[in-house]
Design an enzyme around this catalytic site. Structure first.
Site, short mmCIF file in Angstrom:
data_model
loop_
_atom_site.label_atom_id
_atom_site.label_comp_id
_atom_site.label_asym_id
_atom_site.label_seq_id
_atom_site.Cartn_x
_atom_site.Cartn_y
_atom_site.Cartn_z
CG ASN A 1 30.35 33.23 46.25
OD1 ASN A 1 30.53 32.49 47.22
ND2 ASN A 1 30.62 32.84 45.01
CG LEU A 2 26.03 33.49 51.85
CD1 LEU A 2 26.52 34.35 53.02
CD2 LEU A 2 24.51 33.52 51.76
CB SER A 3 28.88 29.55 48.38
OG SER A 3 27.50 29.47 48.10
CD GLU A 4 33.96 32.50 46.27
OE1 GLU A 4 34.42 32.09 45.18
OE2 GLU A 4 33.79 33.71 46.53
CG ASP B 1 34.80 37.72 36.74
OD1 ASP B 1 35.42 37.41 37.76
OD2 ASP B 1 34.65 36.95 35.77
#
Length: 476
Positions: free
Chosen positions: A195-198, A264
């Site tokens: 995701n964007l944060s990761e 998921d």
């Protein structure tokens, strides 16, 4: 992009990763404990749901694909509960049991829709021999079209490089939902889905889309990835591949209630579509559509083929709404070819109210498709008198067709829909009220065809007649 849903039944996907059991205890709280300044919860409901990699496997199985799950568990009640839940939804479990460790379990205590505490039961499996997992992957590779590695940093993927190399040697695409900022360990994967944060934890904050693409392409090159899919919440998704223009997919979500488990769903649908023969771009398109569906549900959830088809093509294109009898017969035949259960009900539905909506929603839950047969204006006058209907047939059908629970709306001219029901022969005939099943029009024909008949209750105090009376009395 115009994408056709594949036949997911021919797709085989292996999910390997950190499996866990999510437990939920629900109950009211009305007092403080005399032992300590904490609320006392009277537990009334207990729920158990597969979590982590197990939720990915459920998302794959919900599409009708062959879903197999490999992970590490203890030898305990949690492991047995996890296996039972997954077996119910056709996920084939091939767990490695570790007697020295508990199955990872997260227990949440909730009251009045508020989480009061979460208790985690886990020790991690980082020191466990990975060889049994590698052997299971090696055995499964000839039967699968995609390998998913679901990383929650609990130890199941301690030898992730070995897993990647096994899949690449067998020419099976390996898709990884990463955890943490050490993407070096995923070198050589077919696709990462951060995701964007990761993503920004690895490459730094991106001030705009151009910078995101630039840093993403560098990450792809640095770690020898075939592709990178960055999921960006309300901004949709961005697919990056070497030598190919970036593909930006805007979100298809209509409403967002809960993003739990959306990642998921993305990787599960993506893997199933790839394994069924779709291109990577097409698979990402389907995954994006599925994410738009699942964030509109409360809690960790999955997406059915019907929901995915509706999201991809829209209700009008998939043959929904108001139909002639001939069109309805064609739509029902196609539904049966897909193995869908067809439910049918009927009524006047003159002034649609909350009781109608609740009744139709409950009827829809009994199958995959719901037909609503509607009395014509002439039929309504014969049954209800010259002052009815208040709303003309066309308007009544338009309103019914706009309801999420209703798939097909069809008119009939007779006083009862017996002829129409005998022509359609639904799998389940539903009627609201205090009827006896044998008194319902069309019940004899449905039973003779091997179908069923069910009576549902209406909500007390809600009726078109009462609404009309209230309006006349000046209470509307």
């Amino acid at each position: 992009m115009k994408v056709t849903l594949p036949d997911f039944r021919r797709a085989g996907v292996l999910v390997v990763g950190d499996v866990m059991l999510d437990r939920y205890w629900y109950g009211p709280t009305s007092r403080i404990s005399p032992e300590a300044p904490v609320p006392v919860v009277k537990v009334e409901t207990i729920e158990e749901r597969p979590g982590g990699a197990a939720n990915v496997a459920m998302n794959i199985a919900s599409l009708g694909a062959n879903s197999r799950l490999v992970g590490l568990t203890g030898i305990d009640d949690a492991a047995r509960a996890l296996s039972a839940k997954l077996n119910e939804v056709n996920v084939r479990c091939d767990f490695v049991s570790v007697p020295t460790h508990p199955t990872i379990t997260k227990l949440r205590v909730l009251s009045r829709n508020q989480q009061l505490i979460r208790l985690d039961f886990e020790e991690g499996f980082s020191n466990v021999d990975p060889q049994p997992l590698l052997e299971r992957i090696q055995q499964a590779l000839p039967q699968i079209g995609a390998l998913v590695l679901s990383d929650y940093a609990k130890g199941a993927l301690s030898q992730v490089q070995s897993m990647i190399q096994l899949a690449r040697a067998a020419k099976v695409p390996v898709l990884i939902d990463p955890k943490g900022s050490d993407f070096e360990r995923y070198r050589g994967a077919t696709l990462l889905t951060p995701n964007l944060s990761e993503f920004e934890a690895v490459v730094g904050h991106c001030k705009d889309e151009a910078e995101l693409v630039e840093r993403g392409m560098k990450l792809v090159a640095d770690f020898e990835l075939s592709a990178l899919l960055v999921t960006r919440s309300e901004h949709g998704m961005t697919l990056l591949q070497p030598g190919i223009a970036p593909l930006h997919l805007p979100t298809l979500a209509q409403e967002v209630f809960d993003v739990t488990g959306a990642g998921d769903t993305v990787i599960g649908v993506l893997a199933a579509a790839l394994a069924a023969g779709n291109t990577l771009e097409e698979s990402c398109f389907l995954a994006n559509a599925a994410a738009g569906v699942v964030v509109g549900k409360l809690g960790t959830s999955t997406v059915s083929p019907i929901e995915l088809e509706n999201a991809v093509r829209g209700r009008a294109e998939t043959g929904f709404g108001v139909m002639t009898e001939a069109q309805l017969k064609t739509a029902v035949a196609q539904a049966r070819q897909r193995g869908e259960k067809v439910v049918m009900t009927n009524g006047i539905f003159d002034i649609l109210h909350a009781g109608h909506v609740s009744y139709l929603a409950n009827a829809r839950k009994l199958g995959d498709r719901l037909i609503v047969a509607v009395n014509s204006d002439a039929s309504t006058k014969r049954l209800k008198g010259e002052t009815r209907p208040v709303n003309a047939l066309e308007n009544r059908m338009i309103v019914l067709g706009a309801l999420e629970a209703v798939d097909w709306v069809v008119p009939f001219e007779e006083d009862t829909p017996q002829r129409l029901i005998a022509d359609i022969l639904p799998d389940l005939l539903v009627k609201g009220g205090d009827y006896k099943p044998e008194d319902i029009a069309g019940s004899t024909e449905v039973w003779a065809n091997g179908g069923d008949v069910k009576v549902l209750n209406f909500e007390d105090g809600l009726s078109t007649t009462n609404i009309i009376k209230a309006i006349k009395d000046g209470r509307g």
